[in-house]
Each structure stands twice: as C-alpha cells, then as structure tokens.
Design an enzyme around this catalytic site. Structure first.
Site: not given
Ligand code: NAD
Length: 295
Positions: A191, A141, A120, A153
C-alpha cells in the site's frame, strides 16, 4: 510450539470472509465474528459461491468444499473466540474499534494465542500497545480477493517476538499463501506504493485527463496491469480506500497520500464501489456501466 488449528476471524466483510474461507479450506476450525446474522448470511453465501467455483474448475474436490463449510461457524459474541490459537482481525479500518475488540479478547484468550491484524494502514504497534501481549501481536495483511491472491505481508512490529513472527509466517504458508516480511510502517510494502497510484488515478479523473474507462484501459494496455486503477478502487472499496488514505496522510503528512475531494464526495454519497453496487461503475447492470460523476 502450539499448532494453529483453531482460527478466529473478526469481521466477515470483503476480507474477513475471504480469510475465513482460506482458513477453513486449509483444515482449521474457523470461528467468525461479525455484528449481525444478516452479515454472516451474506458472507456464508459468498464463501459457498466462491468454493463452488473452485469445485467447478476442478481445483477443489466437492467433499473438501463440504468439509470446509462444516469447519466454519459464525457468532456475534467476541468472547466466543477465546479458545482460538490465532485471531485474525478484519473489521472496519478504525483504530478505536479494533482496539476495543483486542482489549476484550486479550483478557479472555490463552497465553499462546496470537493476535493478527489485517489492517491496511494502521500501525501494528498502535494495536499491540492496547494489549498485554505485544510480543504475540503481528500484522497479517491479505489481499483482495483473498482466495485468489497469493500474497500475505507478515508484519513485525517493535514488540513482536521472533517466535510469533515465525509461527505467523508458517501459518500464512499453511493457508497456501506466499508470505513476505514487512516492517511496521504505515501501508507496509504494497500500500505504500499502491495507494498513491490509486489516488493519482482519482486526481486524473478530477482533472479530466481522460474518461474513467480510458484511464482504466490506458493502465491495462500501457502498463500490463490486470485491471485499471478505477476498477481496482471499486473492488477495494472507496470507503476503505478513503480511511486508508486519511491514516497514511496523517502518518506521513505527504500530499501523495491525501484523499482527493472526489473520493470524499463519493464516500459521502454511499458510492463505495462493488460492495454498495456503485462506485466509478454501476454494478446493477451486466456488464457494469460507467457512472456519470458530473466532473
Ligand atoms: P468491509 O467493510 O468489507 O468489512 C468490515 C466488516 O467489519 C463488516 O462486515 C462489519 O460489519 C465488520 N465489523 C464492524 N464492526 C465490528 C465489530 N465490532 N465486530 C465484528 N465485526 C465488525 O471491509 P474490508 O474491506 O473487509 O476491510 C477490513 C479490514 O481489512 C480493514 O482493516 C482494511 O483496511 C483491511 N484490508 C482491506 C482490503 C481491501 O481490499 N478491501 C485489503 C487488505 C486489507
């Protein structure tokens, strides 16, 4: 140009599980890597539930749901993703963690494999530079919840080749999404504009301008937003928002991106929003109840 048929997804939290769901539904063999079987079981259950809702609403045939589920495989070994045509990374917003996975995969994946990060707020260049395939590195994204939100995106960094950008843009379309092109500037388009608004909503709570439900209601009814900012924060995840704000503040050094102290206190307390059961609202009851934050 190799067709994208095998999709690797790193991480199956909120975003990774949604990305895996849309890839499998679009007909791609989808291999998902997370750190434990417990996490994939939760992700698989969430995907089954979400696909079930599409079937109930008549938007997906039951046979297509079953076929999508058969296309999904889970693993704890990053190396299992080596045969994929594209790897979409959606692990915790942490550059060191993301780059350790990219480095491992870079040595294993075929030359045609595209690396795509769902970050993000981190710059795509900071990940591309950790690999030998800066020309085949892009940002994809997605938005939460991925199966419902149409936008992606597609982020081109300074090293991304025209072909990689085109293949990634086309891939987003095959997933049934509406891609837009964005430059590799922290926060991209959405964002850059959304994060200061969400942080301002927390500052409004800190200042006591209104109660949590009234701030949400005001922005829904006064601006026509589908949900209020504090409800949206609980959806996005307060831990993720905190990390994003820190990264964007570090990048731009502008007050508008600085995480408010209340956000930090809530994250320290494990109040990460819906995914942890509590944030601005308590999700252990239906309908969710406002949490007394003592401010
Ligand atoms: P989340 O905390 O729900 O999930 C992250 C996952 O990564 C977890 O399941 C964790 O176990 C896993 N993880 C950690 N270390 C790991 C490894 N070594 N190998 C494989 N998996 C591993 O977070 P999220 O909200 O899904 O966000 C993930 C990414 O997406 C981030 O970069 C975030 O910025 C981006 N993002 C989030 C949103 C949102 O609305 N939450 C929207 C767009 C983008």
């Amino acid at each position: 140009m190799t067709e994208i048929r095998r999709v690797g997804v790193l991480g199956c939290g909120l975003m990774g599980s949604g990305i895996a769901q849309v890839a499998a539904t679009a007909g791609c063999d989808t291999l998902v890597r997370d750190v434990s079987k417990q996490i994939w079981e939760r992700a698989r259950a969430g995907i089954e539930k979400s696909l079930g809702k599409f079937v109930e609403k008549g938007k997906l045939a039951a046979a297509d749901r079953d076929a999508a589920l058969r296309r999904l495989t889970f693993t704890t070994a990053t190396a299992d993703l080596k045969g994929c045509d594209i790897v979409v990374e959606a692990v915790t917003e942490d550059l060191e963690l993301k780059n350790s996975l990219w480095k491992e995969l870079d040595a294993l994946c075929a030359a045609h494999t595209i690396f795509a990060s769902n970050t993000s707020s981190l710059t795509i260049a900071a990940m591309a530079a950790a690999t030998q395939r800066g020309d085949r590195f892009v940002g994809l994204h997605f938005f939460n919840p991925v199966p419902l939100m149409p936008l992606v995106e597609v982020v081109r960094t300074v090293t991304t080749s025209e072909e990689t950008f085109r293949r990634s843009f086309a891939f987003a379309k095959t997933l049934g999404k509406e891609p837009v092109a964005a430059k590799d500037s922290s926060g991209f388009i959405v964002n850059l504009l959304l994060v200061p608004y969400l942080l301002d909503a927390i500052r409004a709570v800190e200042r006591g301008v209104g109660t949590v439900p009234d701030i949400d209601k005001a922005m829904q009814l006064g601006c026509g937003y589908p949900m209020g900012p504090l409800t949206l924060l609980d959806f996005v995840g307060l831990d993720t928002t905190y990390k994003i704000a820190e990264i964007m503040f570090g990048e731009y050094r502008e007050q508008r991106y600085a995480p408010p102290p209340l956000l930090k206190r809530m994250v320290i307390a494990g109040m990460n929003g819906r995914k942890s059961g509590r944030g601005f609202y308590d999700y252990s009851v239906d309908p969710p109840r406002v949490v007394d934050l003592g401010v």
